[in-house]
Scaffold this active site. Structure first.
Site, PDB file in Angstrom:
ATOM      1  N   ARG A 177       0.840  -1.212   0.000  1.00 37.29           N
ATOM      2  CA  ARG A 177       0.000   0.000   0.000  1.00 37.29           C
ATOM      3  C   ARG A 177       0.874   1.262   0.000  1.00 37.29           C
ATOM      4  O   ARG A 177       0.574   2.241  -0.675  1.00 37.29           O
ATOM      5  CB  ARG A 177      -0.942  -0.004   1.211  1.00 37.29           C
ATOM      6  CG  ARG A 177      -1.987  -1.121   1.088  1.00 37.29           C
ATOM      7  CD  ARG A 177      -2.835  -1.229   2.338  1.00 37.29           C
ATOM      8  NE  ARG A 177      -3.655  -0.049   2.550  1.00 37.29           N
ATOM      9  CZ  ARG A 177      -4.167   0.315   3.722  1.00 37.29           C
ATOM     10  NH1 ARG A 177      -3.937  -0.409   4.808  1.00 37.29           N
ATOM     11  NH2 ARG A 177      -4.918   1.380   3.833  1.00 37.29           N
ATOM     12  N   GLN A 232     -10.155  10.131   8.182  1.00 31.14           N
ATOM     13  CA  GLN A 232      -9.883   8.749   8.575  1.00 31.14           C
ATOM     14  C   GLN A 232      -8.768   8.180   7.699  1.00 31.14           C
ATOM     15  O   GLN A 232      -8.349   7.041   7.889  1.00 31.14           O
ATOM     16  CB  GLN A 232     -11.143   7.900   8.371  1.00 31.14           C
ATOM     17  CG  GLN A 232     -12.308   8.351   9.218  1.00 31.14           C
ATOM     18  CD  GLN A 232     -13.616   7.739   8.707  1.00 31.14           C
ATOM     19  OE1 GLN A 232     -13.972   6.624   9.050  1.00 31.14           O
ATOM     20  NE2 GLN A 232     -14.321   8.471   7.872  1.00 31.14           N
ATOM     21  N   VAL A 249      -5.153   7.512   5.938  1.00 29.03           N
ATOM     22  CA  VAL A 249      -3.765   7.452   6.406  1.00 29.03           C
ATOM     23  C   VAL A 249      -2.811   7.807   5.260  1.00 29.03           C
ATOM     24  O   VAL A 249      -1.607   7.685   5.396  1.00 29.03           O
ATOM     25  CB  VAL A 249      -3.436   6.037   6.958  1.00 29.03           C
ATOM     26  CG1 VAL A 249      -4.260   5.748   8.204  1.00 29.03           C
ATOM     27  CG2 VAL A 249      -3.660   4.934   5.913  1.00 29.03           C
ATOM     28  N   THR A 259     -16.949   8.850   2.908  1.00 26.18           N
ATOM     29  CA  THR A 259     -16.852   7.800   3.925  1.00 26.18           C
ATOM     30  C   THR A 259     -18.151   7.009   3.968  1.00 26.18           C
ATOM     31  O   THR A 259     -19.234   7.585   3.843  1.00 26.18           O
ATOM     32  CB  THR A 259     -16.506   8.356   5.325  1.00 26.18           C
ATOM     33  OG1 THR A 259     -16.498   7.272   6.262  1.00 26.18           O
ATOM     34  CG2 THR A 259     -17.462   9.435   5.793  1.00 26.18           C
ATOM     35  N   SER A 260     -18.001   5.703   4.169  1.00 27.64           N
ATOM     36  CA  SER A 260     -19.198   4.869   4.258  1.00 27.64           C
ATOM     37  C   SER A 260     -19.876   5.034   5.622  1.00 27.64           C
ATOM     38  O   SER A 260     -21.001   4.591   5.810  1.00 27.64           O
ATOM     39  CB  SER A 260     -18.839   3.405   4.015  1.00 27.64           C
ATOM     40  OG  SER A 260     -17.835   2.992   4.916  1.00 27.64           O
ATOM     41  N   CYS A 270       9.265  -0.226  24.728  1.00 29.41           N
ATOM     42  CA  CYS A 270      10.687  -0.567  24.707  1.00 29.41           C
ATOM     43  C   CYS A 270      11.153  -1.001  26.095  1.00 29.41           C
ATOM     44  O   CYS A 270      11.048  -0.243  27.056  1.00 29.41           O
ATOM     45  CB  CYS A 270      11.468   0.651  24.238  1.00 29.41           C
ATOM     46  SG  CYS A 270      13.218   0.396  24.321  1.00 29.41           S
ATOM     47  N   HIS A 317      -6.801   8.117  12.119  1.00 37.42           N
ATOM     48  CA  HIS A 317      -6.329   6.727  12.021  1.00 37.42           C
ATOM     49  C   HIS A 317      -4.835   6.625  11.753  1.00 37.42           C
ATOM     50  O   HIS A 317      -4.355   5.581  11.315  1.00 37.42           O
ATOM     51  CB  HIS A 317      -7.135   5.978  10.937  1.00 37.42           C
ATOM     52  CG  HIS A 317      -8.574   5.774  11.333  1.00 37.42           C
ATOM     53  ND1 HIS A 317      -9.561   5.379  10.447  1.00 37.42           N
ATOM     54  CD2 HIS A 317      -9.196   5.904  12.529  1.00 37.42           C
ATOM     55  CE1 HIS A 317     -10.726   5.287  11.086  1.00 37.42           C
ATOM     56  NE2 HIS A 317     -10.531   5.608  12.346  1.00 37.42           N
TER      57      HIS A 317
HETATM   58  P1  OAD Z   1     -14.855   2.898   2.864  1.00 40.19           P
HETATM   59  O1  OAD Z   1     -14.027   2.136   1.874  1.00 40.19           O
HETATM   60  O2  OAD Z   1     -15.665   2.171   3.856  1.00 40.19           O
HETATM   61  O3  OAD Z   1     -15.872   3.849   2.083  1.00 40.19           O
HETATM   62  C1  OAD Z   1     -15.481   4.641   1.015  1.00 40.19           C
HETATM   63  C2  OAD Z   1     -16.637   5.545   0.652  1.00 40.19           C
HETATM   64  O4  OAD Z   1     -16.201   6.421  -0.386  1.00 40.19           O
HETATM   65  C3  OAD Z   1     -17.867   4.806   0.116  1.00 40.19           C
HETATM   66  O5  OAD Z   1     -19.019   5.302   0.790  1.00 40.19           O
HETATM   67  C4  OAD Z   1     -17.893   5.207  -1.363  1.00 40.19           C
HETATM   68  O6  OAD Z   1     -19.222   5.302  -1.874  1.00 40.19           O
HETATM   69  C5  OAD Z   1     -17.253   6.575  -1.303  1.00 40.19           C
HETATM   70  N1  OAD Z   1     -16.669   7.047  -2.563  1.00 40.19           N
HETATM   71  C6  OAD Z   1     -16.119   6.329  -3.572  1.00 40.19           C
HETATM   72  N2  OAD Z   1     -15.686   7.136  -4.549  1.00 40.19           N
HETATM   73  C7  OAD Z   1     -15.945   8.404  -4.157  1.00 40.19           C
HETATM   74  C8  OAD Z   1     -15.729   9.700  -4.719  1.00 40.19           C
HETATM   75  N3  OAD Z   1     -15.145   9.855  -5.904  1.00 40.19           N
HETATM   76  N4  OAD Z   1     -16.136  10.789  -4.029  1.00 40.19           N
HETATM   77  C9  OAD Z   1     -16.723  10.664  -2.831  1.00 40.19           C
HETATM   78  N5  OAD Z   1     -16.966   9.460  -2.242  1.00 40.19           N
HETATM   79  C10 OAD Z   1     -16.578   8.362  -2.888  1.00 40.19           C
HETATM   80  O7  OAD Z   1     -13.846   3.917   3.540  1.00 40.19           O
HETATM   81  P2  OAD Z   1     -13.962   4.728   4.900  1.00 40.19           P
HETATM   82  O8  OAD Z   1     -15.360   5.146   5.175  1.00 40.19           O
HETATM   83  O9  OAD Z   1     -12.894   5.770   4.860  1.00 40.19           O
HETATM   84  O10 OAD Z   1     -10.045   2.435   9.309  1.00 40.19           O
HETATM   85  O11 OAD Z   1     -13.538   3.637   5.942  1.00 40.19           O
HETATM   86  C11 OAD Z   1     -13.413   4.058   7.265  1.00 40.19           C
HETATM   87  C12 OAD Z   1     -12.360   3.311   7.950  1.00 40.19           C
HETATM   88  O12 OAD Z   1     -12.643   1.927   7.795  1.00 40.19           O
HETATM   89  C13 OAD Z   1     -10.977   3.435   7.361  1.00 40.19           C
HETATM   90  O13 OAD Z   1     -10.306   4.581   7.791  1.00 40.19           O
HETATM   91  C14 OAD Z   1     -10.318   2.215   7.918  1.00 40.19           C
HETATM   92  C15 OAD Z   1     -11.445   1.191   7.814  1.00 40.19           C
HETATM   93  O14 OAD Z   1     -11.590   0.403   8.893  1.00 40.19           O
HETATM   94  C16 OAD Z   1      -8.948   1.905   9.846  1.00 40.19           C
HETATM   95  O15 OAD Z   1      -8.057   1.427   9.182  1.00 40.19           O
HETATM   96  C17 OAD Z   1      -8.935   2.018  11.330  1.00 40.19           C
END
Ligand code: OAD
Length: 254
Positions: free
Chosen positions: A75, A107, A109, A201-202, A137, A125
């Site tokens: 990644r 959220q 990284v 974000t979802s 340590c 995150h």
């Molecule tokens: P997700 O992968 O769950 O969701 C991504 C979101 O982005 C979805 O709702 C898509 O519909 C939306 N999306 C896709 N393309 C897009 C665009 N061009 N414009 C706007 N939105 C778009 O990702 P997160 O919600 O970030 O945490 O996931 C939250 C956390 O879940 C992450 O930070 C990670 C994971 O667990 C950790 O690693 C602790």
């Protein structure tokens, strides 16, 4: 996708213009148009048979440190040449035009908000480019010694030449606490803002998603920017169905 009515866009732009404080809660979707797969779409190739929940945990790392390290290494490699997109830039430029008015809570990284020039980003995150020791340590108690890596024998993951402690990515894994200072600052931004934009974000992962509820309870207008339905749509005053690159420059053009 139903086109967004001009009336709805104008209404949201009106809220933004009037707001003294704006908070943005971003997720993986804001980086999608930079070519970074969203968190739940990222499992391809070698990794297709693993769910993120099976790799991004301390338990998974302790059980198979090389596998989890390699997943992050891939990644990191993929992110190396990735550039921020016009959505990230719209936020950063707005901050420059209106100092102190907009707080970015993310959220992600991937560091793309910071690369675009956003300041004061609250990275809930962590940061995929940094490492930290897996365990406290044990050497620190002895004078002038602490865990360190001999580059020649670094290994995957690199380990402490003295005690074998392992390096791990400095990201928040499932089941781990968020960095307290960033979370507190994000809660403050959520409760004091007059508009919160929830972008890409979802809304499935807490406590981050809880910030949208806190913003609403604090009296803010909550606006979703996402091409798909999200778990937070019910919390929102307006749901703008579209991509962040398409919408953020239009919303923040003043
Ligand atoms: P997700 O992968 O769950 O969701 C991504 C979101 O982005 C979805 O709702 C898509 O519909 C939306 N999306 C896709 N393309 C897009 C665009 N061009 N414009 C706007 N939105 C778009 O990702 P997160 O919600 O970030 O945490 O996931 C939250 C956390 O879940 C992450 O930070 C990670 C994971 O667990 C950790 O690693 C602790």
């Amino acid at each position: 996708m139903t086109p967004i009515s001009d009336d709805l866009l104008d209404q949201v732009r009106g809220w933004l213009r009037q707001a003294r404080k704006i908070a943005v809660l971003s997720g993986a979707g804001i980086s999608a148009e930079s070519g970074v797969p969203t968190f739940r779409d990222a499992q391809t190739g070698l990794w297709a048979s693993f769910r993120p929940e099976e790799l991004a945990t301390e338990e998974a790392f302790r059980a198979n440190p090389t596998r989890v390290w390699d997943w992050y290494a891939e990644r990191r490699e993929r992110l190396r040449d990735v550039a921020p997109n016009v959505g990230h830039v719209a936020l950063a430029e707005f901050q420059q035009r209106h100092p102190g008015r907009l707080t970015v809570i993310t959220q992600n990284v991937d560091g793309l908000h910071q690369k675009a020039g956003s300041t004061g980003v609250l990275a809930l995150h962590g940061n995929i480019y940094q490492d930290q020791w897996l365990d406290p340590c044990q050497l620190a108690r002895r004078a002038h010694e602490s865990c360190h890596v001999e580059q020649a024998e670094a290994g995957r993951p690199p380990s402490c030449a003295h005690c074998g402690n392992l390096l791990r990515p400095a990201v928040v894994w499932f089941g781990e606490m968020l960095p307290m200072a960033a979370l507190r600052a994000a809660e403050h931004a959520a409760t004091e803002c007059e508009v919160m934009l929830v972008v890409g974000t979802s809304g499935q992962v807490y406590p981050a998603a809880g910030l949208a509820h806190e913003a609403r309870q604090g009296g803010a207008k909550v606006v979703i920017v996402n091409p798909q339905a999200t778990e937070l749509d019910d919390v929102a005053h307006a749901v703008l169905v579209g991509s962040s690159c398409q919408l953020l420059p239009r919303l923040l053009d003043f």
